[in-house]
Write a protein that holds these residues in place. Structure first.
Motif, PDB file in Angstrom:
ATOM      1  N   TYR A   1      -5.896 -17.723 -33.626  1.00  0.00           N
ATOM      2  CA  TYR A   1      -6.169 -18.699 -34.412  1.00  0.00           C
ATOM      3  C   TYR A   1      -5.130 -20.008 -34.341  1.00  0.00           C
ATOM      4  O   TYR A   1      -5.625 -21.149 -34.445  1.00  0.00           O
ATOM      5  N   PHE A   2      -3.959 -19.579 -34.317  1.00  0.00           N
ATOM      6  CA  PHE A   2      -2.620 -20.781 -34.285  1.00  0.00           C
ATOM      7  C   PHE A   2      -3.120 -21.371 -32.943  1.00  0.00           C
ATOM      8  O   PHE A   2      -2.794 -22.641 -32.938  1.00  0.00           O
ATOM      9  N   VAL A   3      -3.146 -20.508 -31.917  1.00  0.00           N
ATOM     10  CA  VAL A   3      -3.318 -21.419 -30.337  1.00  0.00           C
ATOM     11  C   VAL A   3      -4.263 -22.356 -30.729  1.00  0.00           C
ATOM     12  O   VAL A   3      -4.197 -23.564 -30.085  1.00  0.00           O
ATOM     13  N   ASP A   4      -5.719 -21.925 -30.951  1.00  0.00           N
ATOM     14  CA  ASP A   4      -6.680 -22.773 -31.018  1.00  0.00           C
ATOM     15  C   ASP A   4      -6.438 -24.106 -31.720  1.00  0.00           C
ATOM     16  O   ASP A   4      -7.031 -25.084 -31.549  1.00  0.00           O
ATOM     17  N   TYR A   5      -5.787 -23.749 -33.032  1.00  0.00           N
ATOM     18  CA  TYR A   5      -5.173 -24.864 -33.840  1.00  0.00           C
ATOM     19  C   TYR A   5      -4.357 -25.891 -33.145  1.00  0.00           C
ATOM     20  O   TYR A   5      -4.669 -27.209 -33.313  1.00  0.00           O
ATOM     21  N   VAL A   6      -3.530 -25.375 -32.264  1.00  0.00           N
ATOM     22  CA  VAL A   6      -2.611 -26.357 -31.471  1.00  0.00           C
ATOM     23  C   VAL A   6      -3.495 -27.039 -30.435  1.00  0.00           C
ATOM     24  O   VAL A   6      -3.232 -28.177 -30.314  1.00  0.00           O
ATOM     25  N   ILE A   7      -4.134 -26.231 -29.783  1.00  0.00           N
ATOM     26  CA  ILE A   7      -5.083 -26.978 -28.805  1.00  0.00           C
ATOM     27  C   ILE A   7      -5.951 -28.219 -29.276  1.00  0.00           C
ATOM     28  O   ILE A   7      -5.811 -29.086 -28.791  1.00  0.00           O
ATOM     29  N   GLN A   8      -6.588 -27.845 -30.563  1.00  0.00           N
ATOM     30  CA  GLN A   8      -7.355 -28.878 -31.070  1.00  0.00           C
ATOM     31  C   GLN A   8      -6.510 -30.120 -31.641  1.00  0.00           C
ATOM     32  O   GLN A   8      -6.693 -31.187 -31.372  1.00  0.00           O
ATOM     33  N   THR A   9      -5.277 -29.574 -32.016  1.00  0.00           N
ATOM     34  CA  THR A   9      -4.372 -30.770 -32.538  1.00  0.00           C
ATOM     35  C   THR A   9      -4.015 -31.877 -31.150  1.00  0.00           C
ATOM     36  O   THR A   9      -3.929 -32.947 -31.481  1.00  0.00           O
ATOM     37  N   MET A  10      -3.705 -31.191 -30.131  1.00  0.00           N
ATOM     38  CA  MET A  10      -3.391 -31.774 -28.865  1.00  0.00           C
ATOM     39  C   MET A  10      -4.721 -32.508 -28.389  1.00  0.00           C
ATOM     40  O   MET A  10      -4.601 -33.771 -27.943  1.00  0.00           O
ATOM     41  N   ILE A  11      -5.679 -31.905 -28.401  1.00  0.00           N
ATOM     42  CA  ILE A  11      -6.955 -32.659 -27.927  1.00  0.00           C
ATOM     43  C   ILE A  11      -7.069 -34.100 -28.832  1.00  0.00           C
ATOM     44  O   ILE A  11      -7.603 -35.053 -28.201  1.00  0.00           O
ATOM     45  N   ASP A  12      -7.255 -33.790 -30.099  1.00  0.00           N
ATOM     46  CA  ASP A  12      -7.163 -35.109 -31.087  1.00  0.00           C
ATOM     47  C   ASP A  12      -6.329 -36.140 -30.627  1.00  0.00           C
ATOM     48  O   ASP A  12      -6.716 -37.370 -30.859  1.00  0.00           O
ATOM     49  N   LYS A  13      -5.134 -35.817 -30.231  1.00  0.00           N
ATOM     50  CA  LYS A  13      -4.186 -36.780 -29.895  1.00  0.00           C
ATOM     51  C   LYS A  13      -4.011 -37.254 -28.492  1.00  0.00           C
ATOM     52  O   LYS A  13      -3.850 -38.458 -28.323  1.00  0.00           O
ATOM     53  N   TYR A  14      -4.189 -36.236 -27.528  1.00  0.00           N
ATOM     54  CA  TYR A  14      -4.142 -36.892 -26.107  1.00  0.00           C
ATOM     55  C   TYR A  14      -5.354 -36.485 -25.316  1.00  0.00           C
ATOM     56  O   TYR A  14      -5.579 -37.146 -24.042  1.00  0.00           O
ATOM     57  N   GLY A  15      -6.493 -36.105 -25.821  1.00  0.00           N
ATOM     58  CA  GLY A  15      -7.827 -36.045 -25.359  1.00  0.00           C
ATOM     59  C   GLY A  15      -8.105 -34.517 -24.406  1.00  0.00           C
ATOM     60  O   GLY A  15      -6.887 -33.911 -24.078  1.00  0.00           O
ATOM     61  N   ALA A  16      -9.133 -34.240 -24.351  1.00  0.00           N
ATOM     62  CA  ALA A  16      -9.322 -32.696 -23.845  1.00  0.00           C
ATOM     63  C   ALA A  16      -8.889 -32.865 -22.302  1.00  0.00           C
ATOM     64  O   ALA A  16      -8.529 -31.604 -21.949  1.00  0.00           O
ATOM     65  N   ASP A  17      -9.049 -33.743 -21.444  1.00  0.00           N
ATOM     66  CA  ASP A  17      -8.468 -33.765 -19.966  1.00  0.00           C
ATOM     67  C   ASP A  17      -7.091 -33.592 -20.040  1.00  0.00           C
ATOM     68  O   ASP A  17      -6.474 -32.651 -19.078  1.00  0.00           O
ATOM     69  N   ALA A  18      -6.505 -34.101 -20.705  1.00  0.00           N
ATOM     70  CA  ALA A  18      -4.793 -34.019 -21.055  1.00  0.00           C
ATOM     71  C   ALA A  18      -4.468 -32.510 -21.298  1.00  0.00           C
ATOM     72  O   ALA A  18      -3.604 -31.854 -20.697  1.00  0.00           O
ATOM     73  N   VAL A  19      -5.270 -32.003 -22.099  1.00  0.00           N
ATOM     74  CA  VAL A  19      -4.920 -30.500 -22.509  1.00  0.00           C
ATOM     75  C   VAL A  19      -5.569 -29.545 -21.300  1.00  0.00           C
ATOM     76  O   VAL A  19      -4.493 -28.665 -21.091  1.00  0.00           O
ATOM     77  N   TYR A  20      -6.760 -29.698 -20.845  1.00  0.00           N
ATOM     78  CA  TYR A  20      -7.147 -28.672 -20.116  1.00  0.00           C
ATOM     79  C   TYR A  20      -6.859 -28.910 -18.567  1.00  0.00           C
ATOM     80  O   TYR A  20      -6.946 -28.021 -17.881  1.00  0.00           O
ATOM     81  N   LYS A  21      -6.259 -30.013 -18.144  1.00  0.00           N
ATOM     82  CA  LYS A  21      -6.241 -30.621 -16.854  1.00  0.00           C
ATOM     83  C   LYS A  21      -4.717 -31.173 -16.496  1.00  0.00           C
ATOM     84  O   LYS A  21      -4.341 -31.188 -15.624  1.00  0.00           O
ATOM     85  N   GLY A  22      -4.037 -31.537 -17.763  1.00  0.00           N
ATOM     86  CA  GLY A  22      -2.890 -32.488 -17.649  1.00  0.00           C
ATOM     87  C   GLY A  22      -1.594 -31.780 -17.268  1.00  0.00           C
ATOM     88  O   GLY A  22      -0.537 -32.306 -16.946  1.00  0.00           O
ATOM     89  N   GLY A  23      -1.549 -30.270 -17.390  1.00  0.00           N
ATOM     90  CA  GLY A  23      -0.187 -29.628 -17.244  1.00  0.00           C
ATOM     91  C   GLY A  23       0.727 -29.939 -18.349  1.00  0.00           C
ATOM     92  O   GLY A  23       2.091 -29.952 -18.011  1.00  0.00           O
ATOM     93  N   LEU A  24       0.544 -29.932 -19.727  1.00  0.00           N
ATOM     94  CA  LEU A  24       1.503 -30.241 -20.761  1.00  0.00           C
ATOM     95  C   LEU A  24       2.326 -29.090 -21.130  1.00  0.00           C
ATOM     96  O   LEU A  24       1.675 -27.885 -20.539  1.00  0.00           O
ATOM     97  N   GLN A  25       3.293 -29.346 -21.533  1.00  0.00           N
ATOM     98  CA  GLN A  25       4.219 -28.184 -21.988  1.00  0.00           C
ATOM     99  C   GLN A  25       4.293 -28.404 -23.555  1.00  0.00           C
ATOM    100  O   GLN A  25       4.973 -29.160 -24.001  1.00  0.00           O
ATOM    101  N   ILE A  26       3.619 -27.175 -24.337  1.00  0.00           N
ATOM    102  CA  ILE A  26       3.625 -27.695 -25.744  1.00  0.00           C
ATOM    103  C   ILE A  26       4.619 -26.386 -26.367  1.00  0.00           C
ATOM    104  O   ILE A  26       4.193 -25.274 -26.229  1.00  0.00           O
ATOM    105  N   TYR A  27       5.606 -26.867 -27.227  1.00  0.00           N
ATOM    106  CA  TYR A  27       6.335 -25.940 -27.639  1.00  0.00           C
ATOM    107  C   TYR A  27       6.092 -25.969 -29.089  1.00  0.00           C
ATOM    108  O   TYR A  27       6.243 -27.135 -29.930  1.00  0.00           O
ATOM    109  N   THR A  28       5.570 -25.001 -29.563  1.00  0.00           N
ATOM    110  CA  THR A  28       5.201 -24.769 -30.913  1.00  0.00           C
ATOM    111  C   THR A  28       6.072 -24.258 -32.085  1.00  0.00           C
ATOM    112  O   THR A  28       7.322 -24.010 -31.516  1.00  0.00           O
ATOM    113  N   THR A  29       5.753 -24.242 -33.232  1.00  0.00           N
ATOM    114  CA  THR A  29       6.646 -23.843 -34.433  1.00  0.00           C
ATOM    115  C   THR A  29       6.534 -22.292 -34.755  1.00  0.00           C
ATOM    116  O   THR A  29       7.133 -22.056 -35.604  1.00  0.00           O
TER     117      THR A  29
END
Length: 580
Positions: free
Chosen positions: A248-276
């Motif tokens: 649930y938390f991971v899905d929430y983070v993914i959607q938060t990042m999609i809303d901010k950077y777009g789906a391509d950035a998350v699924y194809k962009g190689g982001l490094q996301i450090y969560t809380t």
């Protein structure tokens, strides 16, 4: 202004037409995104599957094409890649809001952005998008562009393109979709997580109705067809069970990042996301929420459901999040809007303390009538002259309404909104500008995440720090894209927070929340709604605020469960597992 846009667009088109390159820019290769917990341990990876199946335009149902045209670009077959009417409308809205709030993008521009550009909202990126759209229009026919677009667009759940979306949501090929399914799919890309029927069926159904109304507006279907289709049920494919940590938390983070950077950035962009996320705390939260009673299933999902959120009040860091039993994909912690009942009352008490009340101020708990409404206490009794601290500890409804009437319900609403409650309805036939709001009887409800986050200001000496699941984001080259924003804003005076903390400790020490009385530092508030549809306990110690909600997805009654019973017991189990 219109002349400038027309002349500029025309010159740009001529310039672009004279400088058409042999090939459009290369599409970037896909890189895997990595998600880490607060200790730097990897908890998930995100990437797109490259085995997508493109669908030929003649295989895509007419209803699906028309649904997208109706909601995205009804003048698609008339414009040259840029719709100047849409540009003018967007330009006006951006000037009015003094920011880039609307894009006026055509389907061709969206294709240009999704295939070649970032999701950045800037005028420079908008100009690049327009020039690429003109090149695409010069190179391809309208049907070819529509085919490319429908095979490129993101539908949530990792699905790119209409064929993948048809398989993901309905378990069938795109050519087999009916109008009901076409309208649903066309509504998803506006916000793929929120409108995904696997995540939020109610919102998806409402969005489907909007798509059908647009199809009627532009003559694609009749009003009677739209009306009948809006009522049809969806037969969704069973979602693939996710195996992993803190889903649930991971899905929430993914959607938060999609809303901010777009789906391509998350699924194809190689982001490094450090969560809380504190993984130890998360595992204990998941264990604690297993202590739910068993009732009948709804649509194959066991009831009741529950949610638990744990937040550090000083930083707003979400340390743990559980959005249900783990058998479906709907994150009730972040998305379920439920009636808070008496868990909303601390906002009334906070305003009262800000307005000159003290915990010792005497309030009349006697019959009260206004606009024909007679609020009642839980036990249908009245308690006469009661100090404010006892009104809080015993959760007296009538006295609370009397206080709200005295200080002004508008101030209570403002306090709740300042503390991050975003679901309050201020206008329209049904709104929350009335005294029933003091008892948590609000139009839409609140999410467990926002209510828990709002309580964080109490142990944080009146400072509200908006909740966040992400501490830091790096791009694939290690450049910092963002860090968690600190500090917060002052909403309550420090002395107000201190008095409120004292009152809420009384709830646990000798009031409705005694099941959570594990030591003297615990404060909190219970919440129980009419007919026992929702039960809450939001409790805290100085360094951790934890909210627990229990309810049924279809709002069926849960016997006589109150916030002081099962929710408080789950809260206690969780806190004790942390050694508190």
């Amino acid at each position: 202004m219109f002349s400038v846009v027309i002349i500029g667009g025309s010159c740009g088109y001529l310039l672009a037409a004279q400088n058409i390159q042999t090939d459009l820019p290369d599409i970037q290769p896909a890189y895997t995104t990595h998600i880490y917990d607060i200790k730097g341990n990897e908890i998930a990876t995100v990437h797109t599957e490259e085995d997508r199946e493109p669908a030929k335009i003649d295989k895509i149902p007419t209803n699906l094409k028309n649904a997208f045209l109706a909601v995205e670009d009804v003048r698609f077959y008339q414009h040259i890649g840029i719709d100047f009417r849409g540009v003018m409308r967007a330009l006006w809205e951006n000037i009015r809001h003094r920011s880039v709030t609307e894009g006026g993008s055509t389907i061709t521009q969206q294709l240009a952005r999704n295939a070649y550009l970032s999701q950045e909202q800037s005028y420079q990126r908008k100009i690049q998008e327009m020039f690429l759209a003109l090149k695409i229009e010069h190179r391809h026919t309208k049907d070819e562009i529509l085919e490319l677009y429908l095979n490129q667009i993101y539908f949530g759940q990792g699905a790119y393109g209409v064929q993948a979306a048809a398989k993901t949501y309905f378990g069938k090929n795109v050519e087999d979709l009916d109008l009901n399914e076409c309208a649903m799919l066309a509504g998803i890309p506006k916000s793929p997580n929120y409108y995904s029927p696997l995540n939020n069926l109610k919102a998806a159904q409402e969005r489907k109705s909007t798509v059908l109304k647009q199809m009627v507006k532009y003559g694609y279907i009749s009003a009677s067809t739209a009306h009948a289709t809006a009522k049809e049920e969806l037969h969704l494919a069973k979602p693939v069970s996710k195996v992993g940590k803190a889903n649930y938390f991971v899905d929430y983070v993914i959607q938060t990042m999609i809303d901010k950077y777009g789906a391509d950035a998350v699924y194809k962009g190689g982001l490094q996301i450090y969560t809380t996320l504190d993984m130890d705390m998360q595992q204990k939260a998941e264990e604690a929420l297993k202590n739910l009673p068993e009732m009948q299933a709804v649509n194959g999902v066991q009831q009741p459901q529950g949610a638990l959120v744990a937040i550090d009040p000083a930083t707003g860091y979400i340390k743990a999040m559980v959005g249900g039993r783990g058998t479906d994909m709907f994150n009730r912690a972040a998305l379920a809007e439920r009636q808070p009942g008496s868990a909303f009352k601390p906002f009334v008490f906070a305003v009262a303390l800000e307005s000159g009340y003290t915990p010792d101020t005497i309030v009349a708990d006697t019959p009260f009538t206004k606009y024909g409404w007679n609020p009642q206490n839980y036990d249908r009794s009245f308690y006469g002259s009661v100090p404010l601290s006892s009104v809080c500890a015993q959760s007296l409804n009538v006295a609370t309404v009397r206080i709200a009437d005295d200080v002004g319900i508008d101030k209570v609403i403002k306090c709740a909104k300042d503390l991050g409650i975003s679901t309050l309805v201020m206008e329209g036939e049904k709104n929350d500008v009335n005294l029933s709001t003091a008892l948590g009887g609000i139009t839409r409800g609140v999410t467990p995440l926002e209510l828990t986050s709002a309580y964080c200001a109490f142990p944080n000496k009146g400072m509200y720090v908006k909740h966040t699941a992400v501490a830091k984001v790096l791009d694939r080259d290690g450049n910092v894209l963002e860090t968690a924003p600190l500090p917060g804003k002052r909403v309550l005076k420090e002395e107000t927070a201190a008095s409120l903390n004292s009152m809420l400790r009384g709830v646990v020490a000798g009031g409705t929340g005694t099941a959570a009385n594990i030591n003297g530092d615990v404060a909190g508030k219970t919440g129980t709604t009419s007919e026992y549809h929702d039960a809450w306990f939001v409790g805290y110690m100085p360094d951790l605020v934890v909210g627990v909600w229990i309810g049924c997805d279809d709002n069926q009654q849960m016997g006589t469960m109150t916030g002081g019973t099962t929710p408080a017991n789950i809260w206690t189990t969780f806190m004790k597992s942390l050694g508190r």
